[in-house]
Design a protein around this motif. Structure first.
Motif, PDB file in Angstrom:
ATOM      1  N   GLU A  36      -0.357  46.299  15.187  1.00  0.00           N
ATOM      2  CA  GLU A  36      -1.050  47.499  14.959  1.00  0.00           C
ATOM      3  C   GLU A  36       0.414  48.433  14.476  1.00  0.00           C
ATOM      4  O   GLU A  36       0.892  49.690  13.568  1.00  0.00           O
ATOM      5  N   LEU A  37       1.530  49.046  15.710  1.00  0.00           N
ATOM      6  CA  LEU A  37       2.171  49.856  15.796  1.00  0.00           C
ATOM      7  C   LEU A  37       3.440  49.313  14.483  1.00  0.00           C
ATOM      8  O   LEU A  37       3.735  50.116  14.205  1.00  0.00           O
ATOM      9  N   CYS A  38       3.515  48.233  15.256  1.00  0.00           N
ATOM     10  CA  CYS A  38       4.664  47.629  14.582  1.00  0.00           C
ATOM     11  C   CYS A  38       4.500  47.731  12.885  1.00  0.00           C
ATOM     12  O   CYS A  38       5.826  48.137  12.635  1.00  0.00           O
ATOM     13  N   ASP A  39       3.029  46.881  12.344  1.00  0.00           N
ATOM     14  CA  ASP A  39       3.467  47.225  11.395  1.00  0.00           C
ATOM     15  C   ASP A  39       3.351  48.594  10.806  1.00  0.00           C
ATOM     16  O   ASP A  39       4.211  49.004   9.586  1.00  0.00           O
ATOM     17  N   ALA A  40       2.636  49.887  11.297  1.00  0.00           N
ATOM     18  CA  ALA A  40       2.710  51.157  10.987  1.00  0.00           C
ATOM     19  C   ALA A  40       4.142  51.543  10.519  1.00  0.00           C
ATOM     20  O   ALA A  40       4.324  52.993  10.317  1.00  0.00           O
ATOM     21  N   ALA A  41       4.915  51.068  11.404  1.00  0.00           N
ATOM     22  CA  ALA A  41       6.166  51.902  11.481  1.00  0.00           C
ATOM     23  C   ALA A  41       6.908  51.180  10.799  1.00  0.00           C
ATOM     24  O   ALA A  41       8.446  51.984  11.213  1.00  0.00           O
ATOM     25  N   CYS A  42       6.955  49.928  10.242  1.00  0.00           N
ATOM     26  CA  CYS A  42       7.616  49.197   9.622  1.00  0.00           C
ATOM     27  C   CYS A  42       8.825  48.606  10.274  1.00  0.00           C
ATOM     28  O   CYS A  42      10.140  49.201  10.445  1.00  0.00           O
ATOM     29  N   VAL A  43       8.548  48.370  11.587  1.00  0.00           N
ATOM     30  CA  VAL A  43       9.574  47.339  12.814  1.00  0.00           C
ATOM     31  C   VAL A  43       9.327  47.464  13.654  1.00  0.00           C
ATOM     32  O   VAL A  43       8.313  46.643  13.518  1.00  0.00           O
ATOM     33  N   ARG A 101      11.569  44.264  18.928  1.00  0.00           N
ATOM     34  CA  ARG A 101      12.714  44.694  19.586  1.00  0.00           C
ATOM     35  C   ARG A 101      12.846  46.147  19.308  1.00  0.00           C
ATOM     36  O   ARG A 101      13.329  46.919  20.144  1.00  0.00           O
ATOM     37  N   ASP A 102      13.136  46.319  18.108  1.00  0.00           N
ATOM     38  CA  ASP A 102      12.982  47.857  17.434  1.00  0.00           C
ATOM     39  C   ASP A 102      12.529  48.726  17.904  1.00  0.00           C
ATOM     40  O   ASP A 102      12.327  50.132  18.685  1.00  0.00           O
ATOM     41  N   LEU A 103      10.883  48.216  17.993  1.00  0.00           N
ATOM     42  CA  LEU A 103       9.939  49.293  19.091  1.00  0.00           C
ATOM     43  C   LEU A 103      10.506  49.563  20.424  1.00  0.00           C
ATOM     44  O   LEU A 103      10.544  51.008  20.573  1.00  0.00           O
ATOM     45  N   GLU A 111      13.325  49.199  21.351  1.00  0.00           N
ATOM     46  CA  GLU A 111      14.850  50.141  21.515  1.00  0.00           C
ATOM     47  C   GLU A 111      14.339  51.336  20.798  1.00  0.00           C
ATOM     48  O   GLU A 111      15.012  52.607  21.518  1.00  0.00           O
ATOM     49  N   LEU A 112      12.932  51.852  20.259  1.00  0.00           N
ATOM     50  CA  LEU A 112      13.440  52.818  19.206  1.00  0.00           C
ATOM     51  C   LEU A 112      12.329  53.484  21.016  1.00  0.00           C
ATOM     52  O   LEU A 112      12.659  54.995  21.172  1.00  0.00           O
ATOM     53  N   PHE A 113      11.495  53.343  21.570  1.00  0.00           N
ATOM     54  CA  PHE A 113      11.079  53.946  22.801  1.00  0.00           C
ATOM     55  C   PHE A 113      12.277  54.103  23.579  1.00  0.00           C
ATOM     56  O   PHE A 113      12.547  55.308  24.265  1.00  0.00           O
ATOM     57  N   ASN A 114      13.288  53.588  24.552  1.00  0.00           N
ATOM     58  CA  ASN A 114      13.751  53.483  25.117  1.00  0.00           C
ATOM     59  C   ASN A 114      15.500  54.309  24.389  1.00  0.00           C
ATOM     60  O   ASN A 114      15.327  55.088  25.832  1.00  0.00           O
ATOM     61  N   CYS A 115      15.312  54.338  24.140  1.00  0.00           N
ATOM     62  CA  CYS A 115      16.006  55.309  23.263  1.00  0.00           C
ATOM     63  C   CYS A 115      16.231  57.380  23.073  1.00  0.00           C
ATOM     64  O   CYS A 115      16.427  57.792  23.282  1.00  0.00           O
ATOM     65  N   LEU A 116      14.525  56.958  22.599  1.00  0.00           N
ATOM     66  CA  LEU A 116      13.993  58.924  22.348  1.00  0.00           C
ATOM     67  C   LEU A 116      13.248  58.888  23.189  1.00  0.00           C
ATOM     68  O   LEU A 116      12.539  60.300  23.711  1.00  0.00           O
TER      69      LEU A 116
END
Length: 140
Positions: free
Chosen positions: A36-43, A46-48, A50-55
């Motif tokens: 659901e989180l991947c779908d809501a964020a449209c990512v 892998r991108d999810l 990456e976003l957590f690690n970067c942010l």
């Protein structure tokens, strides 16, 4: 955006306003919530990651360091005053930083933003060099 906030609130089990590394790890075990989180964020997954690690940041960092935007009126205030987060050594992800990143991802980068990034990298390099000099001095 409201769907993302709702999902983040579900993941944020302690109600702190941010996702701790522990909460993130628990969310990764729930395939339905993860999808659901991947779908809501449209990512992608892998991108999810990456976003957590970067942010994800230290809990005491200021808005300026989290958002990267210096024109934020509250830029030098800690993002959250929650004492549970402040006492934790875990990196955390603020909802707003994640959502802002998704909204700004498609915006083109201008020269000013690149110069700001270069300046921050230089500051970081200077801090690392100063720390290494302290370590070398302590060994002598």
């Amino acid at each position: 955006v409201s769907r993302l906030r709702s999902l983040f609130q579900e993941i944020d089990t302690d109600g702190s306003g941010a996702i701790s590394h522990t909460e993130w790890s628990e969310m990764l075990k729930d395939e339905g919530l993860l999808h659901e989180l991947c779908d809501a964020a449209c990512v992608s997954l892998r991108d999810l990651h990456e976003l957590f690690n970067c942010l994800a940041v230290d809990p005491l960092q200021t808005r300026k360091s989290v958002s990267g935007f210096e024109d934020d009126e509250e830029a030098d205030r800690p993002v959250r005053g929650d004492s549970r987060l402040a006492k934790s050594a875990e990196r955390i992800l603020y909802y707003d930083a994640f959502i802002d990143q998704l909204e700004n991802e498609s915006r083109p980068v201008d020269k000013r933003a690149v110069l700001r990034l270069m300046s921050r990298l230089q500051e970081f390099e200077n801090r690392i060099e100063a720390r290494l000099d302290q370590i070398d001095g302590a060994k002598s």
